[in-house]
Design a protein around this motif. Structure first.
Motif, PDB file in Angstrom:
ATOM      1  N   PRO A  21      -4.688  -4.727  -7.481  1.00 54.65           N
ATOM      2  CA  PRO A  21      -4.361  -3.407  -8.015  1.00 54.65           C
ATOM      3  C   PRO A  21      -4.582  -2.302  -6.975  1.00 54.65           C
ATOM      4  CG  PRO A  21      -5.727  -4.622  -9.558  1.00 54.65           C
ATOM      5  CD  PRO A  21      -5.721  -5.400  -8.263  1.00 54.65           C
ATOM      6  N   LEU A  22      -3.590  -1.436  -6.805  1.00 56.17           N
ATOM      7  CA  LEU A  22      -3.633  -0.383  -5.792  1.00 56.17           C
ATOM      8  C   LEU A  22      -4.757   0.618  -6.045  1.00 56.17           C
ATOM      9  CD1 LEU A  22      -2.361   1.003  -3.334  1.00 56.17           C
ATOM     10  CD2 LEU A  22      -0.824   2.178  -4.908  1.00 56.17           C
ATOM     11  N   ALA A  24      -7.476   0.349  -7.850  1.00 58.80           N
ATOM     12  CA  ALA A  24      -8.795  -0.289  -7.706  1.00 58.80           C
ATOM     13  C   ALA A  24      -9.140  -0.464  -6.225  1.00 58.80           C
ATOM     14  CB  ALA A  24      -8.818  -1.631  -8.417  1.00 58.80           C
ATOM     15  N   SER A  25      -8.154  -0.792  -5.413  1.00 59.42           N
ATOM     16  CA  SER A  25      -8.387  -0.948  -3.971  1.00 59.42           C
ATOM     17  C   SER A  25      -8.790   0.372  -3.331  1.00 59.42           C
ATOM     18  CB  SER A  25      -7.135  -1.478  -3.281  1.00 59.42           C
ATOM     19  OG  SER A  25      -6.833  -2.763  -3.726  1.00 59.42           O
ATOM     20  N   VAL A  46       6.144  -2.619  -4.091  1.00 59.82           N
ATOM     21  CA  VAL A  46       5.300  -3.118  -5.176  1.00 59.82           C
ATOM     22  C   VAL A  46       6.135  -4.050  -6.038  1.00 59.82           C
ATOM     23  CG1 VAL A  46       3.737  -1.149  -5.247  1.00 59.82           C
ATOM     24  CG2 VAL A  46       5.803  -1.099  -6.624  1.00 59.82           C
ATOM     25  N   ALA A  49       5.305  -3.363 -11.008  1.00 66.08           N
ATOM     26  CA  ALA A  49       4.381  -2.229 -11.061  1.00 66.08           C
ATOM     27  C   ALA A  49       4.074  -1.842 -12.505  1.00 66.08           C
ATOM     28  CB  ALA A  49       4.986  -1.037 -10.328  1.00 66.08           C
ATOM     29  N   THR A  65       5.553  -1.655 -17.679  1.00 55.23           N
ATOM     30  CA  THR A  65       5.751  -2.484 -16.493  1.00 55.23           C
ATOM     31  C   THR A  65       7.188  -2.345 -16.005  1.00 55.23           C
ATOM     32  OG1 THR A  65       4.095  -4.071 -17.247  1.00 55.23           O
ATOM     33  CG2 THR A  65       5.626  -4.825 -15.569  1.00 55.23           C
TER      34      THR A  65
END
Length: 76
Positions: A21-22, A24-25, A46, A49, A65
């Motif tokens: 997950p972007l 969270a990163s 992505v 997404a 999504t």
């Protein structure tokens, strides 16, 4: 006039592995390197997404999504 002299801080360059997950990163990067504020520019692709619209009330809507690949020409 308000004027502030700034100096360039730290720069980070990296990639997010597929499936990670972007958001969270980015949060983990900020925690690991004690980043209190900043900005980011990115380009990339992505897959499948998941997005949540910001509602006029300031809350987030339901997750939607977007199937398949999407190109992020610029994300700021």
């Amino acid at each position: 006039m308000i004027f502030t002299e700034t100096r360039e801080g730290r720069r980070f360059v990296g990639e997010v592995p597929p499936g990670v997950p972007l958001v969270a990163s980015l949060r983990q990067l900020a925690d690991n390197y004690r980043i209190d504020c900043g900005w980011f520019d990115c380009t990339g692709q992505v897959r499948d997404a998941m997005v949540r619209p910001l509602l006029p009330t300031g809350e987030f809507g339901d997750v939607d999504t977007l199937p398949g690949w999407a190109l992020l020409a610029s994300l700021k």
